[in-house]
Enzyme design. Sequence first.
Site, PDB file in Angstrom:
ATOM      1  N   GLY A 306       0.823  -1.222   0.011  1.00  0.00           N
ATOM      2  CA  GLY A 306       0.120   0.070  -0.013  1.00  0.00           C
ATOM      3  C   GLY A 306       0.864   1.238  -0.076  1.00  0.00           C
ATOM      4  N   TRP A 309       2.256   1.860  -3.384  1.00  0.00           N
ATOM      5  CA  TRP A 309       1.221   2.317  -4.536  1.00  0.00           C
ATOM      6  C   TRP A 309       1.195   3.952  -4.412  1.00  0.00           C
ATOM      7  CZ3 TRP A 309      -2.893   5.573  -3.558  1.00  0.00           C
ATOM      8  CH2 TRP A 309      -4.113   5.516  -4.764  1.00  0.00           C
ATOM      9  N   HIS A 310       1.480   4.554  -3.239  1.00  0.00           N
ATOM     10  CA  HIS A 310       1.506   5.724  -3.243  1.00  0.00           C
ATOM     11  C   HIS A 310       2.533   6.384  -4.055  1.00  0.00           C
ATOM     12  CE1 HIS A 310      -1.560   5.068  -0.133  1.00  0.00           C
ATOM     13  NE2 HIS A 310      -2.069   6.385  -0.310  1.00  0.00           N
ATOM     14  N   GLY A 311       3.613   5.792  -3.837  1.00  0.00           N
ATOM     15  CA  GLY A 311       4.680   6.313  -4.836  1.00  0.00           C
ATOM     16  C   GLY A 311       6.024   5.593  -4.940  1.00  0.00           C
ATOM     17  N   PHE A 472       0.173  10.511  -6.820  1.00  0.00           N
ATOM     18  CA  PHE A 472       0.112   9.177  -6.646  1.00  0.00           C
ATOM     19  C   PHE A 472      -0.594   8.329  -7.773  1.00  0.00           C
ATOM     20  CE2 PHE A 472      -0.063  11.471  -2.330  1.00  0.00           C
ATOM     21  CZ  PHE A 472       1.221  11.496  -2.269  1.00  0.00           C
TER      22      PHE A 472
END
Length: 472
Positions: A306, A309-311, A472
Amino acid sequence: MLFNSLSFLFLYLPVVFAGYVILLRWRRQWIAAWLALVSLFFYGYWDLRYLPLLLVSILFNYWCARHRRFLLFSIAANLALLAYYKYANFFVDTANQLGGHWQGWAIILPIGISFFTFTQLAYLVDCSRGKVGEYRLVHYALFVSYFPHLIAGPILHHKPMMAQFDYWPRLEMANIGIGLSIFVVGLGKKVLLADPISVLVAPVFAAGAHPQLLEAWIGTLAYTVQLYFDFSGYSDMAIGLSRLFGVRLPLNFNSPYKAVSISEFWRRWHMTLSQFLRDYLYVPLGGNRHGTWRRYRNLMLTMLLGGLWHGAGWTFVVWGGLHGCYLVAHQAWQTFARPLPGWCAWCLTLLAVMLAWVVFRAPDLGTAGDVLRGLVGGNGVSLPRGLATWASPLKALGWQFEGIRWIDVNGPALPALMLAVALALFAPNTQEIFDASTRWSPARWRGAVMAMLFLGCLFNMNRVSEFLYFQF
């Protein structure tokens, strides 16, 4: 084209809504095609070079969903596409830092790729499970590209959306009134709260800033509420826009800073992503079905992914790992210790979230460590200049003020920060205000309040800024 831009408010949206109203009366069956067309235009307006990428992604996944034997291949292809655009530069840079000699790739991240990829991944997985099956290309294209959610969510699921795209309700003033009101509230969150607060954040998280005690806490608190009002503002605007067309998008925020545990925080923050990670990653990994240690492992893996996924950066990996540790610690505490008092659990949860946001916001781990040191006074102590008048009497009593930096804290952003903190921690959220159970109805005073809020936003839109989650 930004939701908080004049071109969107006074050109794009009126044209799209006028077309919708005309087709609702004369050619209802063409509404899905109209909204899909204007949604693709909305995406192409950002960068026309990546519109073919979105179109190919839609056509490829639509074809694979109709030919079930290719579903696993299509899932792998989506993940590979996301990995290439989002993580290739990160992997090359990491390899070079470890002694490699890879040539850097100048890959530009297509806007919204994380959201439309995850939306389609959920659809493909549901197809493989026999839960859905869409054979109308126009409806599928609208599902993926629907402009209110396309750039920054919420992440949609096929079944509840198709039920709404199949039947377009008649034009209702209640939908228009509630939709516009929710949109204006979201616009106010972005323009009147998140944007003014941003000036308190950037100096603290600049490389080599070495923020002292008070500066570090102001910057951390400012980013905590800036991120919330920026992203929840976008989500409110998306929900309000969609409501104009009679379509209800899923909620994405439910007062996350009121949570009394880290598990509850994740049930309230970015709710559609949390549900996606739970249903399509944590549960397939085994969830809590195979003993305590495997449950802890699954929590850690889910949050690490997770975070990624943001960066593409080690700050996001560490941020995900921190939240994984938080969740494991919370599960262990529930098993072996007594519950904390409510106020204590709330304070501890909020503090843990804020400390993790420091790592999330920092450009690199060194800067994150610098800000964290500042939070405990490791970079020195700074005090408001207004307290300097008390320095002389206190020096006479033996107090020492050498090394203390006096700073001005009376800028115009501070009232916005205090208001934002109060609203985030104590005020009812948007869905509580506009909950259908309250039987919202038109009223002059409500219209006057929304009109004043909208005018206040317009007067402060002299500098249009992107939403934070676009990166993102």
